[in-house]
Design a protein around this motif. Sequence first.
Motif, PDB file in Angstrom:
ATOM      1  N   PRO A 235     -16.093   5.023   5.454  1.00  0.00           N
ATOM      2  CA  PRO A 235     -16.083   4.336   3.944  1.00  0.00           C
ATOM      3  C   PRO A 235     -15.114   4.490   2.939  1.00  0.00           C
ATOM      4  N   ILE A 236     -14.953   3.262   2.461  1.00  0.00           N
ATOM      5  CA  ILE A 236     -13.690   2.934   1.509  1.00  0.00           C
ATOM      6  C   ILE A 236     -14.043   2.659   0.399  1.00  0.00           C
ATOM      7  N   VAL A 237     -13.505   3.350  -0.983  1.00  0.00           N
ATOM      8  CA  VAL A 237     -13.829   2.971  -2.295  1.00  0.00           C
ATOM      9  C   VAL A 237     -12.462   2.196  -3.238  1.00  0.00           C
TER      10      VAL A 237
ATOM     11  N   ILE B 285     -14.945  -2.321  -9.352  1.00  0.00           N
ATOM     12  CA  ILE B 285     -14.764  -1.351  -8.344  1.00  0.00           C
ATOM     13  C   ILE B 285     -15.509  -2.361  -7.145  1.00  0.00           C
ATOM     14  N   SER B 286     -14.911  -2.254  -6.255  1.00  0.00           N
ATOM     15  CA  SER B 286     -15.063  -1.846  -4.736  1.00  0.00           C
ATOM     16  C   SER B 286     -15.720  -1.215  -3.614  1.00  0.00           C
ATOM     17  N   ALA B 287     -16.811  -1.578  -2.807  1.00  0.00           N
ATOM     18  CA  ALA B 287     -16.480  -0.365  -1.692  1.00  0.00           C
ATOM     19  C   ALA B 287     -17.674  -0.529  -0.749  1.00  0.00           C
ATOM     20  N   GLY B 288     -17.301  -0.342   0.282  1.00  0.00           N
ATOM     21  CA  GLY B 288     -17.153  -0.777   2.106  1.00  0.00           C
ATOM     22  C   GLY B 288     -17.107   0.025   2.749  1.00  0.00           C
ATOM     23  N   ILE B 289     -16.424  -0.555   3.855  1.00  0.00           N
ATOM     24  CA  ILE B 289     -16.192  -0.343   5.231  1.00  0.00           C
ATOM     25  C   ILE B 289     -15.348  -0.597   5.644  1.00  0.00           C
ATOM     26  N   ALA B 290     -14.970   0.908   6.290  1.00  0.00           N
ATOM     27  CA  ALA B 290     -12.615   0.255   6.574  1.00  0.00           C
ATOM     28  C   ALA B 290     -13.076   0.918   8.114  1.00  0.00           C
TER      29      ALA B 290
ATOM     30  N   ILE C  96       1.016  -1.384  -0.289  1.00  0.00           N
ATOM     31  CA  ILE C  96       0.222   0.066  -0.456  1.00  0.00           C
ATOM     32  C   ILE C  96       0.919   1.073   0.115  1.00  0.00           C
ATOM     33  N   ASN C  97       0.554   1.897  -1.207  1.00  0.00           N
ATOM     34  CA  ASN C  97       1.050   3.245  -1.481  1.00  0.00           C
ATOM     35  C   ASN C  97       0.595   4.406  -0.953  1.00  0.00           C
ATOM     36  N   PRO C  98       0.761   5.204   0.058  1.00  0.00           N
ATOM     37  CA  PRO C  98      -0.091   5.962   0.652  1.00  0.00           C
ATOM     38  C   PRO C  98       0.589   7.300  -0.386  1.00  0.00           C
TER      39      PRO C  98
ATOM     40  N   TYR D 167      -6.144   2.220  -7.437  1.00  0.00           N
ATOM     41  CA  TYR D 167      -6.260   3.270  -6.704  1.00  0.00           C
ATOM     42  C   TYR D 167      -7.500   3.695  -5.927  1.00  0.00           C
ATOM     43  N   GLY D 168      -7.613   3.414  -4.423  1.00  0.00           N
ATOM     44  CA  GLY D 168      -8.829   3.331  -3.618  1.00  0.00           C
ATOM     45  C   GLY D 168      -8.531   4.585  -2.579  1.00  0.00           C
ATOM     46  N   PHE D 169      -9.743   4.399  -2.153  1.00  0.00           N
ATOM     47  CA  PHE D 169      -9.421   5.928  -1.382  1.00  0.00           C
ATOM     48  C   PHE D 169     -10.385   5.807   0.069  1.00  0.00           C
ATOM     49  N   ILE D 170      -9.651   6.287   1.253  1.00  0.00           N
ATOM     50  CA  ILE D 170     -11.076   6.200   3.017  1.00  0.00           C
ATOM     51  C   ILE D 170     -11.439   7.462   3.158  1.00  0.00           C
ATOM     52  N   TYR D 171     -12.993   7.560   2.936  1.00  0.00           N
ATOM     53  CA  TYR D 171     -13.613   9.435   3.061  1.00  0.00           C
ATOM     54  C   TYR D 171     -13.694   9.635   4.595  1.00  0.00           C
ATOM     55  N   GLU D 172     -12.617  10.515   4.759  1.00  0.00           N
ATOM     56  CA  GLU D 172     -12.711  11.069   6.358  1.00  0.00           C
ATOM     57  C   GLU D 172     -13.972  12.440   6.047  1.00  0.00           C
ATOM     58  N   PRO D 173     -14.370  13.011   6.808  1.00  0.00           N
ATOM     59  CA  PRO D 173     -14.946  13.890   7.198  1.00  0.00           C
ATOM     60  C   PRO D 173     -13.954  15.494   6.358  1.00  0.00           C
ATOM     61  N   ALA D 174     -12.748  15.412   7.203  1.00  0.00           N
ATOM     62  CA  ALA D 174     -11.583  15.875   6.532  1.00  0.00           C
ATOM     63  C   ALA D 174     -11.103  16.358   5.571  1.00  0.00           C
ATOM     64  N   GLY D 175     -11.001  15.127   5.325  1.00  0.00           N
ATOM     65  CA  GLY D 175     -10.280  15.009   3.212  1.00  0.00           C
ATOM     66  C   GLY D 175     -10.687  13.187   3.072  1.00  0.00           C
ATOM     67  N   LEU D 176      -9.775  12.984   1.641  1.00  0.00           N
ATOM     68  CA  LEU D 176      -9.971  11.820   1.113  1.00  0.00           C
ATOM     69  C   LEU D 176      -8.574  10.961   1.633  1.00  0.00           C
ATOM     70  N   MET D 177      -8.423  10.409   1.988  1.00  0.00           N
ATOM     71  CA  MET D 177      -7.281   9.803   2.756  1.00  0.00           C
ATOM     72  C   MET D 177      -7.006   8.668   0.761  1.00  0.00           C
TER      73      MET D 177
END
Length: 365
Positions: free
Chosen positions: A318-320, A288-293, A212-214, A342-352
């Motif tokens: 949420p994670i996509v 394509i994948s979606a779910g929770i982290a 995993i490369n952030p 490519y993926g991201f974890i959604y946080e209110p402060a911004g995408l991870m």
Amino acid sequence: MRRAVHPRRAVERNRSSFLLEAEGRILLFLFVMFIIACIGDAGTAQAEPDAGISSRRIAVMDFATNNTPEYYSRIVRNIMEVTLFASGDFTLVEWEHIQEVLQGTGWEGDGDMNLQNSVVLGNRLDTDFMVVGSIDRIDQYRINARVIAVAEKRILIAYSRKFSSIGELDRASEKMAQDISGDIANYVRTGEVQRRFYDSYTIRCGFRGEFINPIGRYKNLVNDGFGAVFSAHVDHLPAENFHLGFTAGMRRHSGRRNSSDSLRVFPFMIDAGYSFSLYRRIMLVPEISAGIACIAMKHGYLPGFNMFPGSERTYTEPIVSANLTLALVPSRHVTMRFSAGYGFIYEPAGLMQYVASGIGVQFVF
């Protein structure tokens, strides 16, 4: 002058180093198990066939054609004969011999053989099993095949598989022949017929290791990390070449500013994808994948995560992700998969955000 190291900080560093080393060993162990399993399956496929099975004779007839070109029948029969012969499980009745017997029976071969005709011809060919069927077209093409147990005078197994164009005919025929070979071999060994969820459906389960490369603000928080993922998918659901399934995994990162900080991510996602055939045993699979982290953050005693020293925090977001996989099929039971995405974890402060690459093995049932 050398600064003294706080005892608690030293313990925290040692503990973090131990955890990293332990998790690295676990990932290495999983990867070695993947390779051993794959080699073991390949070795099984190349092993000497069971004498009780290899003595059984099998004949593949021309398939009837309904609203399809007649030469499709010869293509399907040729591919099935080659695939069954390559399995080494049976003695294949040569087509030239079948034609000689057909000329003596007066069978015109202009229609799908019924059970009675198949049994009569099978006895004259002195064969144990007959493969007969048809290639039909309404809006899409479909291969229907039946395996006749000649001595028992009954249909042993039936198959049905759709394909959309002539370009998919060889893959569909080869896959069906592999299923026929495995199912008959299992029947000879056990005396039982394996009933499928549906003939064209297959189930895949497996593991993969990930790097995993952030990127972006995620990279400002943690270093590159590693992970392990379990996956389970059903092929040809809801339509041909599509698949649905789920993945569950674990990823671990150390803190970028403080190595005693750690962040663990446990993704649980629903997957949907489509398989494009590049060659008979090579596929390209966008997904394509979606779910929770489920996220667990742990802070040490040096500057790092914006948390109280020695504290922990857990939460879900949420994670996509979107992935592209190159799938290699060395045998009917094993698929090697090389993926990048490519993926991201959604946080209110911004995408991870992150980029992931992986290698794994899936076993086909």
